[in-house]
Design a protein around this motif. Structure first.
Motif, PDB file in Angstrom:
ATOM      1  N   ALA A 126       3.565   9.017   0.637  1.00  0.00           N
ATOM      2  CA  ALA A 126       3.959   9.867   1.755  1.00  0.00           C
ATOM      3  C   ALA A 126       3.168   9.517   3.004  1.00  0.00           C
ATOM      4  CB  ALA A 126       3.757  11.341   1.402  1.00  0.00           C
ATOM      5  N   GLY A 127       3.720   9.889   4.139  1.00  0.00           N
ATOM      6  CA  GLY A 127       3.064   9.668   5.422  1.00  0.00           C
ATOM      7  C   GLY A 127       4.078   9.775   6.536  1.00  0.00           C
ATOM      8  N   GLU A 128       3.579   9.913   7.763  1.00  0.00           N
ATOM      9  CA  GLU A 128       4.467  10.005   8.914  1.00  0.00           C
ATOM     10  C   GLU A 128       5.196   8.682   9.136  1.00  0.00           C
ATOM     11  OE1 GLU A 128       2.342  12.737  12.180  1.00  0.00           O
ATOM     12  OE2 GLU A 128       1.001  11.283  11.269  1.00  0.00           O
ATOM     13  N   SER A 129       6.247   8.721   9.934  1.00  0.00           N
ATOM     14  CA  SER A 129       6.949   7.498  10.309  1.00  0.00           C
ATOM     15  C   SER A 129       5.972   6.560  11.020  1.00  0.00           C
ATOM     16  CB  SER A 129       8.122   7.824  11.241  1.00  0.00           C
ATOM     17  OG  SER A 129       9.078   8.616  10.576  1.00  0.00           O
ATOM     18  N   GLY A 130       6.010   5.286  10.652  1.00  0.00           N
ATOM     19  CA  GLY A 130       5.118   4.310  11.254  1.00  0.00           C
ATOM     20  C   GLY A 130       3.800   4.137  10.534  1.00  0.00           C
ATOM     21  N   SER A 131       3.632   4.805   9.396  1.00  0.00           N
ATOM     22  CA  SER A 131       2.358   4.696   8.677  1.00  0.00           C
ATOM     23  C   SER A 131       2.284   3.452   7.801  1.00  0.00           C
ATOM     24  CB  SER A 131       2.118   5.946   7.831  1.00  0.00           C
ATOM     25  OG  SER A 131       3.147   6.119   6.874  1.00  0.00           O
ATOM     26  N   GLY A 132       3.396   2.738   7.615  1.00  0.00           N
ATOM     27  CA  GLY A 132       3.378   1.492   6.858  1.00  0.00           C
ATOM     28  C   GLY A 132       4.029   1.574   5.496  1.00  0.00           C
ATOM     29  N   LYS A 133       4.705   2.682   5.189  1.00  0.00           N
ATOM     30  CA  LYS A 133       5.269   2.875   3.847  1.00  0.00           C
ATOM     31  C   LYS A 133       6.357   1.841   3.548  1.00  0.00           C
ATOM     32  CE  LYS A 133       6.764   7.034   4.618  1.00  0.00           C
ATOM     33  NZ  LYS A 133       6.570   6.973   6.095  1.00  0.00           N
ATOM     34  N   SER A 134       7.345   1.729   4.416  1.00  0.00           N
ATOM     35  CA  SER A 134       8.444   0.782   4.170  1.00  0.00           C
ATOM     36  C   SER A 134       7.963  -0.656   4.236  1.00  0.00           C
ATOM     37  CB  SER A 134       9.573   1.011   5.188  1.00  0.00           C
ATOM     38  OG  SER A 134      10.159   2.290   5.017  1.00  0.00           O
ATOM     39  N   THR A 135       7.046  -0.945   5.140  1.00  0.00           N
ATOM     40  CA  THR A 135       6.479  -2.294   5.221  1.00  0.00           C
ATOM     41  C   THR A 135       5.813  -2.674   3.914  1.00  0.00           C
ATOM     42  OG1 THR A 135       6.132  -2.152   7.621  1.00  0.00           O
ATOM     43  CG2 THR A 135       4.793  -3.737   6.414  1.00  0.00           C
ATOM     44  N   LEU A 136       5.110  -1.731   3.303  1.00  0.00           N
ATOM     45  CA  LEU A 136       4.484  -1.989   2.006  1.00  0.00           C
ATOM     46  C   LEU A 136       5.542  -2.285   0.947  1.00  0.00           C
ATOM     47  CD1 LEU A 136       1.990  -2.020   0.147  1.00  0.00           C
ATOM     48  CD2 LEU A 136       2.299   0.449  -0.143  1.00  0.00           C
ATOM     49  N   ALA A 137       6.632  -1.506   0.925  1.00  0.00           N
ATOM     50  CA  ALA A 137       7.689  -1.705  -0.068  1.00  0.00           C
ATOM     51  C   ALA A 137       8.334  -3.081   0.082  1.00  0.00           C
ATOM     52  CB  ALA A 137       8.747  -0.617   0.067  1.00  0.00           C
ATOM     53  N   TYR A 138       8.636  -3.472   1.318  1.00  0.00           N
ATOM     54  CA  TYR A 138       9.256  -4.775   1.533  1.00  0.00           C
ATOM     55  C   TYR A 138       8.269  -5.907   1.267  1.00  0.00           C
ATOM     56  CZ  TYR A 138      12.902  -2.041   3.820  1.00  0.00           C
ATOM     57  OH  TYR A 138      13.895  -1.131   4.079  1.00  0.00           O
ATOM     58  N   GLY A 139       6.997  -5.655   1.530  1.00  0.00           N
ATOM     59  CA  GLY A 139       5.990  -6.681   1.297  1.00  0.00           C
ATOM     60  C   GLY A 139       5.789  -6.984  -0.171  1.00  0.00           C
ATOM     61  N   ILE A 140       5.676  -5.953  -1.003  1.00  0.00           N
ATOM     62  CA  ILE A 140       5.381  -6.187  -2.421  1.00  0.00           C
ATOM     63  C   ILE A 140       6.580  -6.778  -3.166  1.00  0.00           C
ATOM     64  CG2 ILE A 140       3.628  -4.387  -2.490  1.00  0.00           C
ATOM     65  CD1 ILE A 140       5.604  -2.554  -3.867  1.00  0.00           C
ATOM     66  N   THR A 141       7.786  -6.655  -2.598  1.00  0.00           N
ATOM     67  CA  THR A 141       8.971  -7.285  -3.199  1.00  0.00           C
ATOM     68  C   THR A 141       9.337  -8.596  -2.500  1.00  0.00           C
ATOM     69  OG1 THR A 141      10.348  -5.842  -1.794  1.00  0.00           O
ATOM     70  CG2 THR A 141       9.967  -5.142  -4.059  1.00  0.00           C
ATOM     71  N   ARG A 142       8.508  -8.975  -1.529  1.00  0.00           N
ATOM     72  CA  ARG A 142       8.717 -10.200  -0.744  1.00  0.00           C
ATOM     73  C   ARG A 142      10.080 -10.210  -0.061  1.00  0.00           C
ATOM     74  NH1 ARG A 142       6.770 -15.198  -4.358  1.00  0.00           N
ATOM     75  NH2 ARG A 142       7.656 -16.306  -2.567  1.00  0.00           N
ATOM     76  N   LEU A 143      10.444  -9.051   0.472  1.00  0.00           N
ATOM     77  CA  LEU A 143      11.676  -8.911   1.252  1.00  0.00           C
ATOM     78  C   LEU A 143      11.373  -8.674   2.727  1.00  0.00           C
ATOM     79  CD1 LEU A 143      13.728  -6.617  -1.163  1.00  0.00           C
ATOM     80  CD2 LEU A 143      14.271  -8.984  -0.555  1.00  0.00           C
ATOM     81  N   LEU A 144      10.130  -8.904   3.112  1.00  0.00           N
ATOM     82  CA  LEU A 144       9.691  -8.606   4.476  1.00  0.00           C
ATOM     83  C   LEU A 144      10.320  -9.588   5.463  1.00  0.00           C
ATOM     84  CD1 LEU A 144       7.612  -6.595   5.760  1.00  0.00           C
ATOM     85  CD2 LEU A 144       6.008  -8.506   5.755  1.00  0.00           C
ATOM     86  N   PRO A 145      11.092  -9.101   6.445  1.00  0.00           N
ATOM     87  CA  PRO A 145      11.718 -10.017   7.408  1.00  0.00           C
ATOM     88  C   PRO A 145      10.708 -10.458   8.469  1.00  0.00           C
ATOM     89  CG  PRO A 145      12.302  -7.757   7.942  1.00  0.00           C
ATOM     90  CD  PRO A 145      11.490  -7.697   6.673  1.00  0.00           C
ATOM     91  N   PRO A 146      10.940 -11.612   9.118  1.00  0.00           N
ATOM     92  CA  PRO A 146      10.080 -12.035  10.219  1.00  0.00           C
ATOM     93  C   PRO A 146      10.147 -11.003  11.351  1.00  0.00           C
ATOM     94  CG  PRO A 146      11.504 -13.821   9.470  1.00  0.00           C
ATOM     95  CD  PRO A 146      11.990 -12.577   8.820  1.00  0.00           C
ATOM     96  N   PRO A 147       9.047 -10.811  12.085  1.00  0.00           N
ATOM     97  CA  PRO A 147       7.799 -11.586  12.076  1.00  0.00           C
ATOM     98  C   PRO A 147       6.753 -11.057  11.107  1.00  0.00           C
ATOM     99  CG  PRO A 147       7.759 -10.038  13.891  1.00  0.00           C
ATOM    100  CD  PRO A 147       9.079  -9.845  13.209  1.00  0.00           C
ATOM    101  N   GLY A 148       7.167 -10.299  10.074  1.00  0.00           N
ATOM    102  CA  GLY A 148       6.221  -9.799   9.095  1.00  0.00           C
ATOM    103  C   GLY A 148       5.628 -10.922   8.250  1.00  0.00           C
ATOM    104  N   VAL A 149       4.329 -10.852   8.012  1.00  0.00           N
ATOM    105  CA  VAL A 149       3.618 -11.885   7.250  1.00  0.00           C
ATOM    106  C   VAL A 149       2.682 -11.193   6.261  1.00  0.00           C
ATOM    107  CG1 VAL A 149       2.008 -13.823   7.343  1.00  0.00           C
ATOM    108  CG2 VAL A 149       3.674 -13.505   9.177  1.00  0.00           C
ATOM    109  N   ILE A 150       2.749 -11.596   4.997  1.00  0.00           N
ATOM    110  CA  ILE A 150       1.803 -11.100   3.995  1.00  0.00           C
ATOM    111  C   ILE A 150       0.511 -11.895   4.169  1.00  0.00           C
ATOM    112  CG2 ILE A 150       1.332 -10.834   1.528  1.00  0.00           C
ATOM    113  CD1 ILE A 150       4.413 -10.721   1.152  1.00  0.00           C
ATOM    114  N   SER A 151      -0.537 -11.244   4.636  1.00  0.00           N
ATOM    115  CA  SER A 151      -1.761 -11.943   5.007  1.00  0.00           C
ATOM    116  C   SER A 151      -2.845 -11.866   3.943  1.00  0.00           C
ATOM    117  CB  SER A 151      -2.300 -11.382   6.331  1.00  0.00           C
ATOM    118  OG  SER A 151      -2.485  -9.980   6.250  1.00  0.00           O
ATOM    119  N   GLY A 152      -2.589 -11.173   2.836  1.00  0.00           N
ATOM    120  CA  GLY A 152      -3.597 -11.129   1.788  1.00  0.00           C
ATOM    121  C   GLY A 152      -3.222 -10.177   0.678  1.00  0.00           C
ATOM    122  N   GLY A 153      -3.877 -10.344  -0.460  1.00  0.00           N
ATOM    123  CA  GLY A 153      -3.674  -9.433  -1.575  1.00  0.00           C
ATOM    124  C   GLY A 153      -2.778  -9.997  -2.655  1.00  0.00           C
ATOM    125  N   SER A 154      -2.621  -9.220  -3.714  1.00  0.00           N
ATOM    126  CA  SER A 154      -1.798  -9.632  -4.854  1.00  0.00           C
ATOM    127  C   SER A 154      -1.018  -8.442  -5.381  1.00  0.00           C
ATOM    128  CB  SER A 154      -2.675 -10.224  -5.968  1.00  0.00           C
ATOM    129  OG  SER A 154      -3.633  -9.275  -6.404  1.00  0.00           O
TER     130      SER A 154
END
Length: 339
Positions: free
Chosen positions: A45-73
């Protein structure tokens, strides 16, 4: 179904996502560590813009440009097999991983269906891509069975999306996400466009399906009242970081982070005495110009000396020893401040 909430199915470790490159990049997700256990509903949970959807797209590697996974596993634990890092999968391995092992119901899912294809075509394509050995008759039977599980009659398979109500389209998307019986289902604000009655119906049905099929759910929403009711555990996200995680009942009983407490007091209680809705003053932080120290301190009614200077760690609170929770707040790490 017996659930083992101690066995991990998905471990997110020190995960970072940036938008852009170089000095002008924006850190949208910063050092997020979360564990989703087998058979569990984990709310985010969190307000809009807190990074929730970005996290979801990142961990499934569906993040569109200019998003970049810069670290982690992101470590996935398949049943009866060795765990592996999703970030290290090849494109072919990633294609096999999605939908079969981990599926996602996108934000605005009612508009995710292709308007020029029948429901049957879209569901059968998913099955055909991952299980080509099945006969057409077996694929149709599988699709009909899944639609029945989400409360849609099999005769609606040949309907086009515009011939279905909003709630039915939502159920089709959930059925499509479950048709290959994945271990993890990520739901990104799946009920935002629905009325509250339909929200409760779909979420109650989702819980029943979870008990029957045994998948785990990462449920992302800004509506904390939904998570309190339907989640086993809840993680609160602010400014791209996790600021508190706890069992749903413990968080509802007493939120330790002032931001979590503000979210809890932003919706009316359905039972018990009436309480004043206080809300949270101010606006979410600009990710391109984050405040120093704790990102929430400019809005926090309980901020004190170290909050503006030093970022608190997400760790077990000293004020509540023995509880299964973590919080990033100086109010609950007083010993280290004084030491």
């Amino acid at each position: 179904m017996q659930r083992d909430l101690k066995a991990p199915v998905l471990e997110i470790k020190n995960f970072n996502v940036d938008y852009g490159l170089g000095e002008e990049s924006v850190q949208a997700v910063r050092d997020v560590t979360l564990t989703l256990h087998r058979g569990e509903v984990l709310g985010l949970a969190g307000e809009s813009g807190s990074g929730k959807s970005t996290l979801a797209y990142g961990i499934t590697r569906l993040l569109p440009p200019p998003g970049v996974i810069s670290g982690g596993s992101v470590i996935y634990h398949p049943p009866g097999d060795q765990p592996y890092d999703v970030m290290a999968l090849t494109n072919a391995e990633l294609r096999a991983f999605r939908w079969a092992e981990t599926s996602i119901v996108f934000q605005g899912a009612m508009n995710s269906l292709n308007p020029v294809h029948k429901v049957s075509t879209q569901m059968l394509d998913v099955i055909r891509a991952h299980e080509p050995q099945l006969s057409q008759q077996a694929r149709v039977a599988r699709a009909q069975e899944m639609l029945k599980l989400v409360g849609i009659s099999a005769d609606r398979m040949d309907a086009f999306p515009h011939q279905l109500s909003g709630g039915m389209r939502q159920r089709v998307m959930i059925g499509m996400a479950l048709v290959l019986e994945p271990q993890v289902v990520i739901m990104d604000e799946p009920t935002t466009a629905l009325d509250v009655v339909m929200q409760r119906q779909i979420l109650a049905q989702l819980v029943q399906l979870r008990e029957r099929i045994g998948f785990s759910v990462l449920f992302i929403t800004h509506d904390l009242s939904l998570l309190v009711e339907f989640s086993d555990r809840i993680a609160i996200m602010y400014g791209g970081r996790i600021v508190e995680s706890a069992r749903a009942a413990d968080l509802y009983k007493q939120a330790l982070h002032p931001y979590s407490d503000g979210l809890l007091h932003s919706f009316p209680a359905l039972r018990g005495p009436r309480r004043e809705l206080t809300g949270i003053p101010g606006s979410p932080p600009d990710l391109g110009a984050m405040p120093s120290g704790c990102a929430f301190h400019p809005r926090c009614p309980k901020a004190f000396d170290p909050c503006a200077d030093t970022m608190p760690l997400l760790e077990a609170p000293t004020t509540h020893p023995g509880e299964d929770r973590n919080v990033a707040c100086w109010l609950h790490a007083v010993e280290r401040v004084r030491g």
